[in-house]
Scaffold this motif. Structure first.
Motif, PDB file in Angstrom:
ATOM      1  N   VAL A 124      -5.010   4.874   6.307  1.00 53.02           N
ATOM      2  CA  VAL A 124      -5.947   4.310   5.318  1.00 53.02           C
ATOM      3  C   VAL A 124      -5.635   2.846   5.080  1.00 53.02           C
ATOM      4  O   VAL A 124      -6.540   1.994   5.010  1.00 53.02           O
ATOM      5  CB  VAL A 124      -5.881   5.124   4.024  1.00 53.02           C
ATOM      6  CG1 VAL A 124      -6.689   4.426   2.922  1.00 53.02           C
ATOM      7  CG2 VAL A 124      -6.411   6.533   4.242  1.00 53.02           C
ATOM      8  N   THR A 178      -8.184  -0.431   5.949  1.00 47.51           N
ATOM      9  CA  THR A 178      -8.680  -1.238   4.812  1.00 47.51           C
ATOM     10  C   THR A 178      -8.066  -2.623   4.786  1.00 47.51           C
ATOM     11  O   THR A 178      -8.356  -3.415   3.883  1.00 47.51           O
ATOM     12  CB  THR A 178      -8.373  -0.518   3.496  1.00 47.51           C
ATOM     13  OG1 THR A 178      -6.958  -0.273   3.403  1.00 47.51           O
ATOM     14  CG2 THR A 178      -9.128   0.803   3.411  1.00 47.51           C
ATOM     15  N   ARG A 229       0.805  -1.220   0.000  1.00 51.21           N
ATOM     16  CA  ARG A 229       0.000   0.000   0.000  1.00 51.21           C
ATOM     17  C   ARG A 229       0.838   1.269   0.000  1.00 51.21           C
ATOM     18  O   ARG A 229       0.300   2.365  -0.100  1.00 51.21           O
ATOM     19  CB  ARG A 229      -0.915   0.031   1.229  1.00 51.21           C
ATOM     20  CG  ARG A 229      -1.793  -1.210   1.391  1.00 51.21           C
ATOM     21  CD  ARG A 229      -2.712  -1.431   0.216  1.00 51.21           C
ATOM     22  NE  ARG A 229      -3.734  -0.400   0.117  1.00 51.21           N
ATOM     23  CZ  ARG A 229      -4.653  -0.336  -0.819  1.00 51.21           C
ATOM     24  NH1 ARG A 229      -4.653  -1.249  -1.805  1.00 51.21           N
ATOM     25  NH2 ARG A 229      -5.545   0.628  -0.833  1.00 51.21           N
TER      26      ARG A 229
END
Length: 606
Positions: free
Chosen positions: A261, A265, A60
């Motif tokens: 984030v 997630t 990510r």
């Protein structure tokens, strides 16, 4: 540059940082994201338990590499202050301290499959052998207890709070409190082996070791477990928020947002772990405040020196205020003392003036009575002549009988009795005159107003045999006052009434219809709360301007009067709570002057 790099490396080693946390060649690699993890199970467990998190963040955060660095609690604190890590994963208690002291900021909280919610996840398990006699936390007094470290949140601090609540101070009441450090598994193994009576570990560790096969299911148990619905682990304490993932003061905000984030997630791991929004760690702060540790350690180490160093400004201000208050107090006391002296002097002057006024009032009363007696003197002398003449007559008659040889017992006894009766009559007149002329302080006591008026009317009749007095009374009338002063007022009213009727007689029929031989009507009547005595004459009355000034001192309608009688009489009645008033008679002839006194039976006893 080589020398600088060596110094930097030496400084980091001095901080206790692991070698993999130290920058190479003296430069920080900005593409590497370093995450410091509290290795409560040991370094190998960090790489094993958090590897999926590292791989997820690696995917990510394009263009960056992610490293997991293992620390004990002290080493992790040093790494934060040396900026050797960008993020931390640590216990709730350690985070709360770093948040207070070093500006750490949580961006997510671990959600464990062992707990009902991230807000209620971490506790302490006080573990004992299955066959131990210990049943309650209070039973730990005098026992040997193992813990991780004084700063370990689940491994000591949470349990310390519960033990204190149970009446056991772990620092004073245990036989021995031993800190073993990381890894915490060794504490449970030591308790199983009998090297300690109990061990304090983070909740769920016992269940995890049983699941992994490191411990048998029936070897150890949690002491005094508390009910926590939805939790899969037993705990001896209240529950607190789970471990946070926190950014540091020097972490770039953009990087913090990217990592936050990514965490929120991230799918749950195979074991069920995931990340949730940051929890409220206020309960941790409450624990620290109660134990006086962490940010509240100064409460435990409170001394004059630390107070002076920490609050010297406030202490200086307080000292200045204290000095000002002392000066103000001294000044106020001086003013109060001065004012008190002035008030005392004023009270003494007022008391002296009151005593002088009272003495003058008594002198005026005495003067008024003497004036009444002066006016009544000839009449009293005439009244005394009657019993004296009778005594003389009876005495001479008895002497003539004896001289003539007539010594019968009955006539002589009758004459002796008459002499005694007439002497009593003369003595009674003199006693009343002497009482009226006596100068003494007035006395307030319960009286029968009817009896007082009886004596006043009798004395007036003795002094004025030609006067006719119609005296009417209902019944005994209890009042509070001085009999002599009330008689003085009554005699004054009777004398004024008689003078008014004589003045009417002198004025003639054309002036008014009053006459000296008309009876003076004296009545005593009960009213709602007082008794009223009225003296009614049939004189000419008063003109309106005279009536308005009737009770003024030195106002008189008599040629030889002083104008003090009614004024003094009004003051006497008011001193006993009564009144003195005047009104024209209903038929317009003469005047009625009335005195009132409160009914003693309806008032408070003095």
């Amino acid at each position: 540059m080589a020398t600088l790099a060596s110094l930097t490396l030496a400084a980091l080693l001095a901080l206790g940082l692991p070698a993999h946390a130290q920058p190479q060649n003296g430069a920080r690699d900005d593409t590497t994201v370093r995450i410091g993890v509290l290795a409560y199970k040991g370094p190998e467990a960090v790489q094993r338990d958090w590897s999926r998190l590292r791989l997820w963040l690696q995917t990510r955060l394009p263009g960056r590499s992610v490293e997991l660095l293992d620390f004990d609690q002290v080493g992790l604190t040093h790494a934060v202050r040396a900026r050797a890590v960008d993020f931390i994963i640590t216990s709730s208690g350690h985070y709360a301290t770093l948040e207070q002291d070093d500006g750490a900021s949580r961006i997510a909280t671990l959600a464990s499959p062992w707990s009902a919610s991230p807000q209620l996840a971490i506790g302490s398990a006080i573990v004992v052998r299955r066959d131990a006699a210990l049943q309650a936390l209070a039973d730990l007094a005098g026992k040997h207890v193992l813990a991780v470290a004084p700063e370990a949140f689940g491994g000591y601090q949470i349990a310390a709070r519960e033990m204190l609540a149970a009446g056991v101070d772990p620092e004073r009441d245990l036989d021995r409190l031993q800190f073993n450090g990381f890894p915490t598994q060794q504490i449970l193994l030591a308790v199983r082996a009998g090297r300690a009576d109990a061990g304090i570990v983070r909740s769920c560790l016992l269940e995890q070791m049983i699941r992994s096969g490191e411990l048998g299911a029936g070897e150890l148990r949690v002491l005094a477990p508390l009910p926590h619905p939805g939790s899969s682990c037993q705990s001896s304490s209240r529950l607190y928020p789970d471990w946070p993932f926190a950014a540091l003061r020097h972490t770039a905000p953009a990087l913090s947002r990217q990592v936050a984030v990514a965490l929120l997630t991230m799918a749950p791991t195979a074991d069920g772990y995931s990340w949730a929004v940051p929890s409220d760690y206020g309960s941790v702060d409450e624990l620290f405040r109660e134990l006086r540790i962490g940010p509240y350690d100064y409460l435990r180490q409170w001394t004059f020196e630390t107070a002076l160093r920490r609050y010297w400004g406030l202490l200086l201000l307080a000292l200045g205020l204290l000095v000002l208050w002392a000066v103000h107090t001294v000044r106020v006391e001086q003013l109060v003392a001065k004012r008190s002296a002035e008030l005392l002097a004023a009270q003494q002057r007022e008391r002296g003036m009151a005593d002088e006024a009272q003495a003058r009032q008594a002198a005026l009363d005495h003067t008024a009575r003497l004036a009444i007696l002066g006016e009544m003197a000839s009449a009293i002398a005439h009244e005394l002549n009657q019993p004296l003449a009778a005594i003389g007559n009876f005495a001479r008659g008895m002497a003539r009988r004896i001289a003539a040889g007539r010594t019968e017992t009955a006539p002589l006894l009758e004459g002796a009795n008459e002499i005694a009766a007439q002497s009593e009559r003369a003595a009674d007149i003199m006693r009343k005159v002497r009482a009226l002329a006596q100068k003494r302080a007035p006395e307030r006591r319960k009286l029968d107003l009817t009896a007082v008026m009886d004596e006043a009317v009798a004395l007036f009749r003795a002094a004025h045999p030609q006067a006719r007095v119609d005296w009417q009374a209902d019944a005994p009338a209890p009042v509070l006052g001085d009999a002599l002063q009330i008689q003085q007022v009554a005699l004054n009213l009777l004398k004024n009434a008689l003078d008014a009727q004589r003045g009417a007689d002198d004025a003639g029929a054309e002036a008014c219809t009053g006459a000296a031989e008309t009876p003076l009507v004296v009545t005593l009547r009960a009213r709602e709360r007082d008794w009223q005595v009225c003296v009614r004459d049939r004189g000419c009355g008063l003109a309106p301007e005279q009536f308005a000034r009737l009770f003024e001192p030195f106002f008189t309608t008599k040629a030889e009067g002083l104008g003090l009688g009614l004024s003094l009489s009004k003051g006497i009645m008011e001193s006993f709570g009564g009144t003195l008033s005047a009104r024209p008679n209903d038929d317009g002839v003469g005047l009625s002057v009335c005195l009132t006194l409160p009914n003693f039976d309806l008032s408070e006893t003095p």
